[in-house]
Design a protein around this motif. Structure first.
Motif: not given
Lengths: 121, 121
Positions: A14-41
DNA sequence: GCTCTAGTTAGCTTGACAGTTAAATAACTG
DNA sequence: CAGTTATTTAACTGTCAAGCTAACTAGAGC
């Protein structure tokens, strides 16, 4: 044994993928919806959805339901498991050098019985 | 940015394979030759050789040459990089909860101005 | 009930990777 | 130089995961 191993496989994968790491990093700052997470990508929603499934399956995130939203939440335990494994290897490695160090010091003391304790390079 | 990301990709990918994790764990106890590393596994030598290449490419191990042997050596820096990334996410996560905690404590103090400071659960 | 928004599932293509066998390289040993 | 040991490279196969588009489900609001 194999169960833990499988879980570690999944976590590191899971952590080997940069997209997933970015998602984890984002979630470290707080919960988010799927659309919010998708935004930057620059990726379609189904792509993000798949990544979230990967993260969920290894326990890195959990998802609840609020109206039509599915907020994602980071779970720290899976992260802990990964760190623990790495630290275990590092610990052994360090221990080994401590022993080597000790051994060298002993050798030194045998040769120079009353000389100082410094054994730098 | 992308360089670090690539390195992390490679490191986590390397650690995602149980054979490679076992090799890393073995090398944590000391250097070993390819044949020594291959011993415990029901896998051909070229298979092991490939895994070692993966580990080498992400900097987790290094290899020297001693006669016809190629002893492998664990490099801790790549392990550190992986842990650092995880810890960074965890740190943010924890910070956030510290802030929430503080916020809740403040709310509590507003409601019960002179009561004790305990705000458990 | 229709429609808009949020998100998932299905089906597909492409590319990367684990593992294999067979052959090559590299260094020591007689 | 011929043979043995240690390890890698080459070439091939099968599997699996990432990404896409298109179609579906679930809830909110009119």
């Amino acid at each position: 044994m194999t169960a833990i191993d499988d879980r570690l496989d999944a976590t590191f994968t899971a952590l080997a993928d940069p997209t997933r790491r970015a998602i984890v990093a984002r979630l470290a700052q707080g919960d988010a919806t799927v659309n919010e997470l998708a935004g930057p990508f620059a990726m379609t929603l189904p792509g993000i959805s798949k990544h979230l499934k990967v993260l969920e399956r290894c326990g890195l995130i959990s998802r609840t339901r609020r109206a039509q939203f599915r907020p994602c939440h980071l779970e720290r335990e899976a992260l802990d498991a990964a760190v623990d494994w790495i630290e275990e290897s590092r610990r052994t490695w360090t221990e080994r050098f401590d022993k080597l160090d000790e051994h060298l010091r002993e050798l030194h003391n045998e040769r120079f019985p009353t000389t100082g304790e410094q054994a730098h390079d």
